[in-house]
Write a protein that holds these residues in place. Structure first.
Motif, PDB file in Angstrom:
ATOM      1  N   LEU A   1       0.755  -1.101  -0.006  1.00  0.00           N
ATOM      2  CA  LEU A   1       0.104   0.138   0.040  1.00  0.00           C
ATOM      3  C   LEU A   1       0.994   1.323   0.087  1.00  0.00           C
ATOM      4  N   ASP A   2       0.439   2.141  -1.068  1.00  0.00           N
ATOM      5  CA  ASP A   2       1.339   3.294  -1.093  1.00  0.00           C
ATOM      6  C   ASP A   2       0.342   4.584  -1.123  1.00  0.00           C
ATOM      7  N   LYS A   3      -0.069   5.019   0.082  1.00  0.00           N
ATOM      8  CA  LYS A   3      -1.200   5.868   0.255  1.00  0.00           C
ATOM      9  C   LYS A   3      -0.907   6.905  -0.537  1.00  0.00           C
ATOM     10  N   GLU A   4       0.337   7.580  -0.664  1.00  0.00           N
ATOM     11  CA  GLU A   4       0.751   8.843  -1.303  1.00  0.00           C
ATOM     12  C   GLU A   4       0.946   8.735  -2.774  1.00  0.00           C
ATOM     13  N   ALA A   5       0.797   7.635  -3.128  1.00  0.00           N
ATOM     14  CA  ALA A   5       0.744   7.186  -4.778  1.00  0.00           C
ATOM     15  C   ALA A   5       1.882   7.906  -5.317  1.00  0.00           C
ATOM     16  N   ASN A   6       3.201   7.660  -4.472  1.00  0.00           N
ATOM     17  CA  ASN A   6       4.418   8.323  -5.048  1.00  0.00           C
ATOM     18  C   ASN A   6       5.215   7.301  -5.839  1.00  0.00           C
ATOM     19  N   ARG A   7       5.280   7.701  -6.958  1.00  0.00           N
ATOM     20  CA  ARG A   7       5.841   6.686  -8.030  1.00  0.00           C
ATOM     21  C   ARG A   7       7.349   6.506  -7.758  1.00  0.00           C
ATOM     22  N   SER A   8       7.824   7.521  -7.264  1.00  0.00           N
ATOM     23  CA  SER A   8       9.519   7.296  -7.155  1.00  0.00           C
ATOM     24  C   SER A   8      10.023   6.771  -5.857  1.00  0.00           C
TER      25      SER A   8
ATOM     26  N   PRO B   1       3.649  -1.627   4.206  1.00  0.00           N
ATOM     27  CA  PRO B   1       2.463  -2.257   4.593  1.00  0.00           C
ATOM     28  C   PRO B   1       1.868  -3.039   3.641  1.00  0.00           C
ATOM     29  N   GLN B   2       1.294  -4.123   4.041  1.00  0.00           N
ATOM     30  CA  GLN B   2       1.032  -5.139   2.843  1.00  0.00           C
ATOM     31  C   GLN B   2      -0.600  -5.169   2.789  1.00  0.00           C
ATOM     32  N   ILE B   3      -1.271  -5.411   1.659  1.00  0.00           N
ATOM     33  CA  ILE B   3      -2.754  -5.737   1.628  1.00  0.00           C
ATOM     34  C   ILE B   3      -2.896  -7.281   1.240  1.00  0.00           C
ATOM     35  N   SER B   4      -3.585  -7.724   2.096  1.00  0.00           N
ATOM     36  CA  SER B   4      -3.934  -9.249   2.085  1.00  0.00           C
ATOM     37  C   SER B   4      -5.038  -9.298   0.518  1.00  0.00           C
ATOM     38  N   GLU B   5      -6.028  -8.369   0.520  1.00  0.00           N
ATOM     39  CA  GLU B   5      -7.009  -8.373  -0.600  1.00  0.00           C
ATOM     40  C   GLU B   5      -7.233  -7.068  -1.271  1.00  0.00           C
ATOM     41  N   LEU B   6      -7.200  -6.971  -2.519  1.00  0.00           N
ATOM     42  CA  LEU B   6      -7.475  -5.647  -3.132  1.00  0.00           C
ATOM     43  C   LEU B   6      -8.697  -5.010  -2.825  1.00  0.00           C
ATOM     44  N   GLU B   7      -9.025  -3.841  -2.329  1.00  0.00           N
ATOM     45  CA  GLU B   7     -10.090  -3.127  -1.780  1.00  0.00           C
ATOM     46  C   GLU B   7     -10.636  -2.125  -2.844  1.00  0.00           C
ATOM     47  N   HIS B   8     -11.910  -2.104  -2.953  1.00  0.00           N
ATOM     48  CA  HIS B   8     -12.659  -1.386  -3.703  1.00  0.00           C
ATOM     49  C   HIS B   8     -12.218   0.222  -3.756  1.00  0.00           C
ATOM     50  N   ASP B   9     -12.065   0.696  -2.300  1.00  0.00           N
ATOM     51  CA  ASP B   9     -11.914   1.921  -1.943  1.00  0.00           C
ATOM     52  C   ASP B   9     -10.324   2.358  -2.269  1.00  0.00           C
ATOM     53  N   LEU B  10      -9.794   1.444  -2.699  1.00  0.00           N
ATOM     54  CA  LEU B  10      -8.320   1.914  -2.725  1.00  0.00           C
ATOM     55  C   LEU B  10      -8.211   2.577  -4.357  1.00  0.00           C
ATOM     56  N   HIS B  11      -7.228   3.508  -4.744  1.00  0.00           N
ATOM     57  CA  HIS B  11      -6.970   4.115  -6.073  1.00  0.00           C
ATOM     58  C   HIS B  11      -6.128   3.010  -6.758  1.00  0.00           C
ATOM     59  N   ALA B  12      -6.082   2.815  -7.942  1.00  0.00           N
ATOM     60  CA  ALA B  12      -5.207   1.780  -8.485  1.00  0.00           C
ATOM     61  C   ALA B  12      -3.792   2.411  -8.353  1.00  0.00           C
ATOM     62  N   ASN B  13      -3.308   3.568  -8.184  1.00  0.00           N
ATOM     63  CA  ASN B  13      -2.222   4.101  -8.045  1.00  0.00           C
ATOM     64  C   ASN B  13      -1.641   3.838  -6.976  1.00  0.00           C
TER      65      ASN B  13
ATOM     66  N   LEU C   1      -8.638  -8.506 -11.306  1.00  0.00           N
ATOM     67  CA  LEU C   1      -7.091  -8.717 -10.975  1.00  0.00           C
ATOM     68  C   LEU C   1      -7.158  -9.118  -9.500  1.00  0.00           C
ATOM     69  N   LYS C   2      -6.570 -10.286  -9.324  1.00  0.00           N
ATOM     70  CA  LYS C   2      -6.297 -10.554  -7.707  1.00  0.00           C
ATOM     71  C   LYS C   2      -4.697 -10.577  -7.529  1.00  0.00           C
ATOM     72  N   ASP C   3      -4.026 -11.081  -8.296  1.00  0.00           N
ATOM     73  CA  ASP C   3      -2.661 -11.444  -7.940  1.00  0.00           C
ATOM     74  C   ASP C   3      -1.780 -11.378  -9.281  1.00  0.00           C
ATOM     75  N   LEU C   4      -0.335 -10.727  -9.063  1.00  0.00           N
ATOM     76  CA  LEU C   4       0.566 -11.125  -9.973  1.00  0.00           C
ATOM     77  C   LEU C   4       1.621 -11.995  -9.653  1.00  0.00           C
ATOM     78  N   ASN C   5       2.068 -12.835 -10.706  1.00  0.00           N
ATOM     79  CA  ASN C   5       2.994 -13.980 -10.189  1.00  0.00           C
ATOM     80  C   ASN C   5       4.114 -13.724 -11.072  1.00  0.00           C
ATOM     81  N   LEU C   6       5.491 -13.836 -10.823  1.00  0.00           N
ATOM     82  CA  LEU C   6       6.650 -13.718 -11.500  1.00  0.00           C
ATOM     83  C   LEU C   6       7.477 -14.968 -11.742  1.00  0.00           C
ATOM     84  N   VAL C   7       7.774 -15.188 -12.832  1.00  0.00           N
ATOM     85  CA  VAL C   7       8.666 -16.343 -12.909  1.00  0.00           C
ATOM     86  C   VAL C   7      10.109 -15.877 -13.650  1.00  0.00           C
TER      87      VAL C   7
END
Length: 539
Positions: A51-58, A70-82, A212-218
């Motif tokens: 979670l990046d509340k400030e949506a600071n890309r840098s 801080p980690q998020i277990s599930e994506l919540e609708h009230d959070l902005h995508a950024n 979208l629920k999760d991203l997996n990286l191989v």
């Protein structure tokens, strides 16, 4: 008649030389099958949703160490995508042990796999465009947990290709793998990947991508153990091949004639394999060389061009057809142009793919449907071309065998000593041509295998055999052994045949000796076998 070492070497010495080369070939296969691990290893990791509340890309967000996000277990609708960052700290933790990369592992490839659940309200649209805000950072063991340094960043577009067996709430889509990045070197201990999926905000991207629920990286990297074996082979072969090349060229220069075309092509092949052998990869242990994959492909491409061109000239020069254009490249310009065009096409494709990775590791030719079709078309065309080349080479070898067989009818008219001499030459030459076809077949198989995904196969039992590693080290050893055999056997011989007139020769043997002496005066000829065929053709 001087001829070559192949034509004048005694049977005992030839047997010792051939046996030594065959033993070396078997050793190369065994090294790859029993000692070296698989060439590469793939690992899978579930991304951490930060979670990046400030949506600071840098800002760097990382899941481990001091200052972790801080980690998020599930994506919540009230959070902005950024505000949502998918974070991957590479390499992964294994059995509560924090691993780090080794420079022996050479390179790293990252592939994304999306976990998307079906929702009637937000289904996945065909050909949906996914926009990824990607940033890659690195740090080393002596750095602080928060001391991440920017390696590369990019806004990348990828096309979603998903399907589902049953459109039912909560079911998961089957989505194709998405190529993300490729690093030509692993010069640092740890890497951090931050991925944001920005809100569309009126744009065409990130619409219709589903729930979208999760991203997996191989991640796929070269095994350090395989690198050590590979570099050891290169280090051993480099001085040996260099010594043989120098010896061969001194033999050629000692002749009282200009070098023949076949001699120049053998020298070119020896220099090409030596350029491929030179273990420049040792420098990657001390210097960051992100262009190493591109450089390796260029070196291998030069060797392929030299090897394919040599085979055409080698078989062409031994077709033994009476023509005034033998011993010149003009005779083979059509064949060599086809080889040059194919190698140039693959070089341009490789330059567009791996060359672009030097500047932007997130670039991928496979990112768009058109790029994927183009890449697949080029790879399939290259595989078909390689197969057709092998068929054409086999046809040329068959013509050589047919010509030799037709000219063997002249042998009974010769003296016994000379007849036995030429019969031995013919048998030796046929063996070398069979070895050439075997080398060509293995090269084509190795080329095609290198263009497709590697699978690891294991033999049931206590001893594990890495077939892919065995094939790679075996083919690489075969290239060196085949080249050294050509340099050794096609070097000009210091012996001359015959040293004196055969007292048991037939009455026409004097004219035969005069005729062969006249043929020896041809300064462009290096093969007694070709001289024999030319004499028969002239008669």
């Amino acid at each position: 008649m001087a001829g070559t070492v192949l034509e004048n070497l005694s049977n005992r010495k030839l047997f010792v030389l051939t046996s030594t080369l065959l033993i070396c070939q078997v050793v190369c296969f065994l090294i790859g099958g029993l000692i070296a691990p698989a060439p590469s290893r793939a690992t899978w990791m579930l991304g951490t949703k930060c979670l990046d509340k400030e949506a600071n890309r840098s800002k760097w967000t990382y899941p481990r160490g001091a200052g972790r996000c801080p980690q998020i277990s599930e994506l919540e609708h009230d959070l902005h995508a950024n505000q949502i960052v998918f974070s991957f700290q590479i390499p992964f933790v294994k059995e509560n042990v924090v691993l780090d990369f080794s420079r022996w592992q050479q390179n790293l490839i990252g592939i994304l796999q999306l976990e998307i659940h079906y929702s009637k309200e937000t289904p996945v649209q065909d050909g949906a465009m996914l926009m990824l805000d990607t940033r890659l950072a690195y740090r080393n063991k002596w750095d602080k947990d928060s001391d991440w340094k920017l390696y590369a960043e990019s806004m990348e577009e990828r096309t979603l290709e998903c399907d589902i067996e049953e459109e039912k709430e909560g079911h998961t889509y089957h989505c194709g793998l998405i190529p993300l990045f490729e690093l030509g070197s692993l010069h640092h201990d740890f890497y951090l990947l931050n991925i944001r999926i920005p809100d569309a905000d009126g744009h065409e991207y990130n619409r219709g991508i589903g729930m979208l629920k999760d991203l997996n990286l191989v991640t796929i990297h070269q095994n350090g153990g395989f690198t050590k074996v590979w570099l050891s082979l290169k280090t051993v072969f480099t001085p040996i091949v260099l010594a043989v090349v120098i010896w061969y060229w001194r033999r050629v220069q000692a002749q009282a004639r200009p070098a023949a075309l076949l001699e120049k092509m053998i020298l070119f092949l020896g220099c090409a394999i030596e350029f491929l052998n030179f273990p420049i990869e040792w420098l990657t242990l001390f210097i960051d060389m992100p262009y190493m994959l591109l450089l390796s492909d260029i070196r291998q491409g030069i060797f392929y061009a030299a090897l394919l061109s040599f085979w055409l000239v080698f078989t062409g020069e031994h077709l033994m057809e009476s023509t005034g254009h033998r011993n010149t490249l003009q005779t083979y310009w059509k064949h060599l142009s086809a080889v040059a065009f194919g190698c140039l096409s693959l070089f341009l494709f490789d330059l567009c793919e791996r060359g672009a990775h030097v500047a932007n590791p997130f670039y991928s030719l496979w990112a768009t449907p058109f790029g994927t079709r183009l890449a697949l078309a080029l790879i399939i065309a290259a595989g078909i071309s390689a197969s057709l080349y092998f068929v054409f080479l086999s046809w040329m070898v068959w013509r050589v065998f047919r010509n030799i067989s037709s000219k063997r009818t002249a042998l009974p008219a010769m003296s016994e000593a000379r007849r036995l001499h030429y019969q031995g030459i013919i048998y030796r030459f046929k063996f070398l041509m069979v070895a050439t076809l075997t080398c060509a077949a293995m090269t084509v198989i190795g080329f095609i295998l290198g263009q497709v995904t590697e699978d690891k196969w294991k033999w049931d039992g206590d001893v594990e055999i890495e077939y892919t590693s065995a094939f790679y080290t075996g083919v690489y050893g075969m290239w060196n052994i085949y080249t050294m055999a050509l340099l050794s056997l096609y070097a000009p011989s210091h012996k001359r045949w015959p040293p004196e007139r055969d007292p048991y020769a037939s009455t026409n043997s004097g004219a035969e000796e005069i005729e062969f002496s006249r043929l020896d005066a041809d300064t462009s000829e290096i093969s007694a076998l070709a001289s024999f065929a030319k004499k028969v053709a002239a008669d």
